[in-house]
Write an enzyme that holds these catalytic residues in place. Sequence first.
Site, PDB file in Angstrom:
ATOM      1  N   GLY A 157       8.158  34.044   6.688  1.00  0.00           N
ATOM      2  CA  GLY A 157       8.880  33.133   5.799  1.00  0.00           C
ATOM      3  C   GLY A 157      10.213  33.767   5.454  1.00  0.00           C
ATOM      4  O   GLY A 157      10.830  34.436   6.292  1.00  0.00           O
ATOM      5  N   ARG A 158      10.638  33.557   4.205  1.00  0.00           N
ATOM      6  CA  ARG A 158      11.962  34.064   3.803  1.00  0.00           C
ATOM      7  C   ARG A 158      12.038  35.593   3.923  1.00  0.00           C
ATOM      8  O   ARG A 158      12.938  36.126   4.582  1.00  0.00           O
ATOM      9  CB  ARG A 158      12.242  33.657   2.347  1.00  0.00           C
ATOM     10  N   SER A 240       3.730  42.399  -0.053  1.00  0.00           N
ATOM     11  CA  SER A 240       3.382  41.016  -0.432  1.00  0.00           C
ATOM     12  C   SER A 240       2.542  41.024  -1.708  1.00  0.00           C
ATOM     13  O   SER A 240       3.098  41.048  -2.805  1.00  0.00           O
ATOM     14  CB  SER A 240       2.683  40.294   0.724  1.00  0.00           C
ATOM     15  N   ARG A 241       1.232  41.052  -1.574  1.00  0.00           N
ATOM     16  CA  ARG A 241       0.338  41.181  -2.723  1.00  0.00           C
ATOM     17  C   ARG A 241      -0.798  42.101  -2.305  1.00  0.00           C
ATOM     18  O   ARG A 241      -1.284  42.019  -1.164  1.00  0.00           O
ATOM     19  CB  ARG A 241      -0.235  39.825  -3.154  1.00  0.00           C
ATOM     20  N   GLU A 270      -3.950  46.310  -9.273  1.00  0.00           N
ATOM     21  CA  GLU A 270      -2.837  46.909 -10.022  1.00  0.00           C
ATOM     22  C   GLU A 270      -3.114  46.918 -11.516  1.00  0.00           C
ATOM     23  O   GLU A 270      -3.649  45.933 -12.023  1.00  0.00           O
ATOM     24  CB  GLU A 270      -1.558  46.114  -9.757  1.00  0.00           C
ATOM     25  N   HIS A 288       5.210  48.450  -7.454  1.00  0.00           N
ATOM     26  CA  HIS A 288       5.575  47.011  -7.416  1.00  0.00           C
ATOM     27  C   HIS A 288       7.026  46.797  -7.872  1.00  0.00           C
ATOM     28  O   HIS A 288       7.308  46.032  -8.798  1.00  0.00           O
ATOM     29  CB  HIS A 288       4.603  46.192  -8.283  1.00  0.00           C
ATOM     30  N   ALA A 290       9.604  46.122  -5.473  1.00  0.00           N
ATOM     31  CA  ALA A 290      10.396  45.639  -4.337  1.00  0.00           C
ATOM     32  C   ALA A 290      11.526  44.697  -4.752  1.00  0.00           C
ATOM     33  O   ALA A 290      12.566  44.643  -4.106  1.00  0.00           O
ATOM     34  CB  ALA A 290       9.489  44.956  -3.311  1.00  0.00           C
TER      35      ALA A 290
HETATM   36  P1  NAD Z   1       7.572  32.350   1.960  1.00  0.00           P
HETATM   37  O1  NAD Z   1       6.746  31.219   1.434  1.00  0.00           O
HETATM   38  O2  NAD Z   1       8.985  32.083   2.343  1.00  0.00           O
HETATM   39  O3  NAD Z   1       6.858  33.013   3.223  1.00  0.00           O
HETATM   40  C1  NAD Z   1       5.479  33.176   3.355  1.00  0.00           C
HETATM   41  C2  NAD Z   1       5.113  32.897   4.817  1.00  0.00           C
HETATM   42  O4  NAD Z   1       3.729  33.193   4.987  1.00  0.00           O
HETATM   43  C3  NAD Z   1       5.330  31.429   5.216  1.00  0.00           C
HETATM   44  O5  NAD Z   1       6.102  31.369   6.394  1.00  0.00           O
HETATM   45  C4  NAD Z   1       3.916  30.901   5.442  1.00  0.00           C
HETATM   46  O6  NAD Z   1       3.836  29.925   6.459  1.00  0.00           O
HETATM   47  C5  NAD Z   1       3.186  32.173   5.851  1.00  0.00           C
HETATM   48  N1  NAD Z   1       1.745  32.092   5.683  1.00  0.00           N
HETATM   49  C6  NAD Z   1       1.024  31.462   4.731  1.00  0.00           C
HETATM   50  N2  NAD Z   1      -0.292  31.629   4.956  1.00  0.00           N
HETATM   51  C7  NAD Z   1      -0.412  32.383   6.073  1.00  0.00           C
HETATM   52  C8  NAD Z   1      -1.513  32.896   6.815  1.00  0.00           C
HETATM   53  N3  NAD Z   1      -2.768  32.663   6.442  1.00  0.00           N
HETATM   54  N4  NAD Z   1      -1.256  33.633   7.913  1.00  0.00           N
HETATM   55  C9  NAD Z   1       0.031  33.875   8.304  1.00  0.00           C
HETATM   56  N5  NAD Z   1       1.109  33.399   7.655  1.00  0.00           N
HETATM   57  C10 NAD Z   1       0.895  32.678   6.546  1.00  0.00           C
HETATM   58  O7  NAD Z   1       7.478  33.468   0.835  1.00  0.00           O
HETATM   59  P2  NAD Z   1       8.462  34.721   0.627  1.00  0.00           P
HETATM   60  O8  NAD Z   1       9.540  34.367  -0.338  1.00  0.00           O
HETATM   61  O9  NAD Z   1       8.802  35.282   1.962  1.00  0.00           O
HETATM   62  O10 NAD Z   1       7.472  35.692  -0.163  1.00  0.00           O
HETATM   63  C11 NAD Z   1       6.278  36.153   0.452  1.00  0.00           C
HETATM   64  C12 NAD Z   1       5.383  36.820  -0.568  1.00  0.00           C
HETATM   65  O11 NAD Z   1       5.932  38.061  -0.943  1.00  0.00           O
HETATM   66  C13 NAD Z   1       5.246  36.068  -1.898  1.00  0.00           C
HETATM   67  O12 NAD Z   1       4.232  35.073  -1.850  1.00  0.00           O
HETATM   68  C14 NAD Z   1       4.924  37.154  -2.893  1.00  0.00           C
HETATM   69  O13 NAD Z   1       3.529  37.249  -3.067  1.00  0.00           O
HETATM   70  C15 NAD Z   1       5.437  38.422  -2.215  1.00  0.00           C
HETATM   71  N6  NAD Z   1       6.523  39.053  -2.980  1.00  0.00           N
HETATM   72  C16 NAD Z   1       6.355  40.331  -3.433  1.00  0.00           C
HETATM   73  C17 NAD Z   1       7.369  40.956  -4.136  1.00  0.00           C
HETATM   74  C18 NAD Z   1       7.242  42.371  -4.644  1.00  0.00           C
HETATM   75  O14 NAD Z   1       7.836  42.692  -5.662  1.00  0.00           O
HETATM   76  N7  NAD Z   1       6.528  43.263  -3.954  1.00  0.00           N
HETATM   77  C19 NAD Z   1       8.555  40.269  -4.398  1.00  0.00           C
HETATM   78  C20 NAD Z   1       8.705  38.981  -3.899  1.00  0.00           C
HETATM   79  C21 NAD Z   1       7.688  38.386  -3.190  1.00  0.00           C
END
Ligand code: NAD
Length: 322
Positions: A157-158, A240-241, A270, A288, A290
């Site tokens: 994703g993003r 991610s999480r 956590e 945490h 990032a």
């Molecule tokens: P996003 O929605 O743009 O991207 C997530 C991608 O995962 C999507 O392309 C989706 O299709 C894919 N996806 C969903 N289910 C899936 C599966 N079962 N198998 C494979 N791919 C799958 O989200 P993003 O903005 O890129 O953020 C991703 C995650 O990062 C967030 O949900 C958040 O939990 C985590 N995050 C963590 C921090 C941190 O501080 N560590 C900060 C920001 C985001």
Amino acid sequence: MASIYVTRKIPTAGITLLEEAGHDVVVSAKDGVLTKEELLQALGEKEYDAVLSLLTDSVDGEVFDAAASAKIFANYAVGFNNIDLDAAKERGITITNTPGVLTDTVAEYAFSLMLAVTKRIAEGDRFTRKGEYEGWAPELLLGSDMKGKTLGILGAGRIGSGVAVRAQKGLGMKVIYYDIKENEDLEKEIECTFRASVEEVLKEADVVSVHVPLLDSTHHLINAERLAMMKPSAYLINTSRGPVIDEAALVEALKNGVIRGAGLDVFENEPRLAAGLSSLENVVITPHIASASDETREKMATIAAQNIIDFLAGKKPENAVA
Ligand code: NAD
């Protein structure tokens, strides 16, 4: 004038925006995560019209009922796995997140974690501080080069895409990815290849970076069986999480040389760490952080505030997820 409850101090820009829009803002006085009881009590003290919540708040039906007049909960995060969306839907409550503004910051961070572990930067820092450095040596703390290696992205994703672009353009890595849908924009931007399963990515990649949201379908996406599919020379990065990885299984894998190293910014329970994790040299662990840059945290605060302002003005907030 509406009343808004903020569950923990956030950058001032968000609070100022709410106040400038004419709202009354109450920020939790506790410098820490509110317990469930504290949150329920705080929400019951006044009739709030909106709540600005954090990813560390567990927001469920009981919490919604304690703030019965609040029809919006604006989460200060892109992830919203801390919120019971079904309970929100049942009560007609709008939930918003703060997507987009974290993307570059978190992508930079995942990229940094990858380099920190593959180049043994944190380990080298510990070694040097301990006074163990006795002079240059040909085989001291050897790491891995990234040029020409394969980066496997899980969840393009993003943020996942941001890491892929940086790794290919910045380091000359080959990129493969798995997602539930192909990402044509990413395939146009860089040379990368979609793989039809998580397993294919795990078997082929030299570094695996995880970027899926936490859902039932992604809980323990990486478990002992899947770790065993990775190359013994491979590294795992997770921003991610925490619960996306079976952390106890990862500790075993790192101890037993199933994989070579890991970089983790998030943990399954956590702020607790799995037993044995913090004594391993081949893992870089951070609390945490990032998305923790001055710029991003300020933007997150203003976006969460704007979502509330728009909702209270009768408009659909830009980042409604439910
Ligand atoms: P996003 O929605 O743009 O991207 C997530 C991608 O995962 C999507 O392309 C989706 O299709 C894919 N996806 C969903 N289910 C899936 C599966 N079962 N198998 C494979 N791919 C799958 O989200 P993003 O903005 O890129 O953020 C991703 C995650 O990062 C967030 O949900 C958040 O939990 C985590 N995050 C963590 C921090 C941190 O501080 N560590 C900060 C920001 C985001």
